[in-house]
Design a protein around this motif. Structure first.
Motif, mmCIF file in Angstrom:
data_model
loop_
_atom_site.group_PDB
_atom_site.id
_atom_site.type_symbol
_atom_site.label_atom_id
_atom_site.label_comp_id
_atom_site.label_asym_id
_atom_site.label_seq_id
_atom_site.Cartn_x
_atom_site.Cartn_y
_atom_site.Cartn_z
ATOM 1 N N GLU A 56 0.834 -1.187 0.000
ATOM 2 C CA GLU A 56 0.000 0.000 0.000
ATOM 3 C C GLU A 56 0.876 1.247 0.000
ATOM 4 N N ALA A 57 0.572 2.169 -0.890
ATOM 5 C CA ALA A 57 1.319 3.429 -0.933
ATOM 6 C C ALA A 57 1.001 4.240 0.321
ATOM 7 N N GLU A 58 2.042 4.847 0.888
ATOM 8 C CA GLU A 58 1.859 5.670 2.088
ATOM 9 C C GLU A 58 2.944 6.725 2.148
ATOM 10 N N LEU A 59 2.633 7.815 2.858
ATOM 11 C CA LEU A 59 3.623 8.860 3.086
ATOM 12 C C LEU A 59 4.550 8.418 4.202
ATOM 13 N N LEU A 60 5.844 8.461 3.922
ATOM 14 C CA LEU A 60 6.831 7.949 4.872
ATOM 15 C C LEU A 60 7.817 9.037 5.266
ATOM 16 N N ARG A 96 10.261 0.991 4.413
ATOM 17 C CA ARG A 96 10.315 1.970 5.508
ATOM 18 C C ARG A 96 11.749 2.145 6.002
ATOM 19 N N GLU A 146 -1.756 8.262 -4.314
ATOM 20 C CA GLU A 146 -2.333 8.704 -3.056
ATOM 21 C C GLU A 146 -2.141 7.618 -2.019
ATOM 22 N N ALA A 147 -2.161 8.037 -0.772
ATOM 23 C CA ALA A 147 -2.011 7.072 0.305
ATOM 24 C C ALA A 147 -3.150 6.053 0.246
ATOM 25 N N GLY A 148 -2.795 4.790 0.390
ATOM 26 C CA GLY A 148 -3.778 3.712 0.330
ATOM 27 C C GLY A 148 -3.841 3.012 -0.999
ATOM 28 N N ARG A 204 -2.950 0.582 -3.869
ATOM 29 C CA ARG A 204 -2.245 -0.694 -3.825
ATOM 30 C C ARG A 204 -1.321 -0.795 -5.033
ATOM 31 N N MET A 239 5.911 10.540 -0.516
ATOM 32 C CA MET A 239 5.348 9.336 -1.116
ATOM 33 C C MET A 239 6.490 8.553 -1.762
#
Length: 452
Positions: A48-52, A444, A412-414, A416, A369
């Protein structure tokens, strides 16, 4: 005829049996089955794409050099009379160690001669002060005699006017008074010359003091003592060798710190500097590098091909301009105590001309992202929609760092993100997804710079 007839019957019987077997196989054959899931639904890994939180890095290469270098140059000529027995290239010596001595005899004689000259001038100054005091006392006496002589001259003039004394007596008294005036004037002139004589003596004393300081400096220049802990480089002076002024004796490198001028690509350095806020230029600092908090950057020096040998470092300055050959920026980092905790196989000392890589890092102001760079296919990312079907999503990559791609737009976050390279990648095709937790964890860690 009977034998030919028997062979014919056998042939006919064999043909009949063969035809019968073929018919049986055709009747009992099974139609091939088609596995739709295997042929049309590939199994892929996704995250899942997420801001890290992201650590921006800049890497460059350079050669190590000591932060301090000493080239021992002879300021005075002479013969080498003392030389440290370990004054050889590569030897480590502690601060304060006597290294080499040039014959100091002539400079000691010059010092003694100048001291004698200073003593003589000091005696002259004492004599001058005594003469000045004596002259002042004598002048006071002569002025008193002059006063009496002038009183007597006035009395004689009154007597001569009344006819009580002769003209010759008046002339004699006038000559005596004039002589006394001349004596007083001579003493006054002598006193007026005292300041100039004193200034001359002071000038000569100052010149002699300068010669004495020069003699002592020359005497100090005959001895070479280690100003700090050092490692000797090339040694050119030998015992009993005559040395000329300006001749190099040896070179040495300080071991308290080492520096590396790293050639960093400009775009990497620009992204790294973008994580910091410029301070106000109220203090008169015009250079942008002087207005940055360089201590906010993490720095590390790694030996190229050194099997993990690395040293913690700190950024000390950004050199002005670009390297004309590589068009890269020059960042200077310093490694303190490069000889500390030395291990022959895993951590050698950081010495001159070692080829190293410099890693600079700073945390981005806001999360970014981030996805694996391998998940970007010619400006597109493969996503999985709610119906488990593939979607080709165009994205804009801000920059890539190692195996990571920072996405500026398109995700966008979330979302896949499919990690595998699906061939052929047809929009709307069915997908059998498998969430890869290990890949997400590794992503991460890479975003935080926890893996090299």
């Amino acid at each position: 005829m009977s034998s030919r007839l028997g062979r014919g019957l056998l042939v006919v019987a064999g043909l009949a049996i063969g035809i019968l077997l073929i018919v049986i196989l055709i009747l009992n054959r099974q139609a091939p089955t088609r596995d739709e899931a295997t042929s049309n639904t590939p199994t892929v890994r996704l995250i899942e794409a997420e801001l890290l939180p992201f650590v921006i890095e800049a890497r460059g290469y350079g050669t190590a050099r000591p932060a301090r270098r000493w080239d021992a140059i002879a300021n005075v000529p002479g013969r080498v009379v003392e030389r440290h027995p370990r004054l050889e290239s590569g030897v480590l010596l502690a601060k304060g160690t006597p290294l080499l001595t040039i014959d100091p005899s002539r400079y000691r004689l010059a010092e003694a001669e100048t001291k004698a000259e200073l003593a003589s001038l000091a005696a002259e100054q004492v004599q001058l002060e005594a003469e000045a005091e004596n002259t002042r006392r004598l002048l006071a006496l002569e002025r008193e005699r002059l006063r009496l002589a002038e009183q007597e001259l006035s009395r004689i003039r009154r007597l001569e006017a009344s006819g009580a004394v002769s003209r010759s007596r008046l002339d004699t008294e006038e000559r005596a008074t004039l002589s006394q005036r001349q004596t007083v004037q001579s003493l006054e002139n002598e006193l007026q010359l005292m300041p100039s004589r004193r200034q001359r003596l002071e000038a000569e004393t100052e010149r002699a003091a300068t010669h004495l300081a020069q003699a002592r400096q020359d005497l100090d220049d005959t001895r070479f003592v280690a100003p700090y802990d050092l490692r000797l480089g090339e040694v050119e002076a030998e015992l009993h060798q005559y040395i000329n002024a300006g001749q190099r004796l040896f070179s040495a490198d300080g071991i308290d710190a080492a520096e590396v001028v790293a050639q960093v690509p400009v775009d990497m350095l620009r992204r790294l500097l973008g994580t910091q806020t410029l301070e106000d230029a109220d203090g008169g600092a015009l250079d942008i590098a002087e207005r940055l908090d360089l201590s906010a950057f993490d720095a590390e020096v790694m030996l190229v091909g050194g099997q993990g040998a690395r040293w913690p470092a700190r950024v000390v300055r950004v050199a002005n301009g670009l390297d004309p050959a590589t068009r890269t920026a020059q960042v200077v980092v310093r490694v303190d105590e490069p000889y500390r905790h030395v291990a022959p196989l895993t951590r050698p000392p950081l010495v001159r001309d070692m080829y190293v890589q410099v890693r600079l890092a700073a945390r981005a102001e806001a999360p970014l992202m981030v996805i694996p760079a391998s998940a970007v296919h010619q400006g597109e990312v493969y996503l999985l929609d709610d119906a488990q079907r593939l979607v080709r999503q165009p994205v804009e990559v801000a920059f890539e760092q190692h195996d990571l791609a920072v996405i500026a737009e398109g995700l966008e976050a979330g979302d896949r993100v499919i990690l595998d390279d699906v061939v052929p990648a047809i929009g709307g095709m069915s997908i059998d997804p498998r969430r890869d937790e290990e890949a997400a964890k590794r992503l991460r860690q890479q975003a935080l710079g926890e893996t090299s």
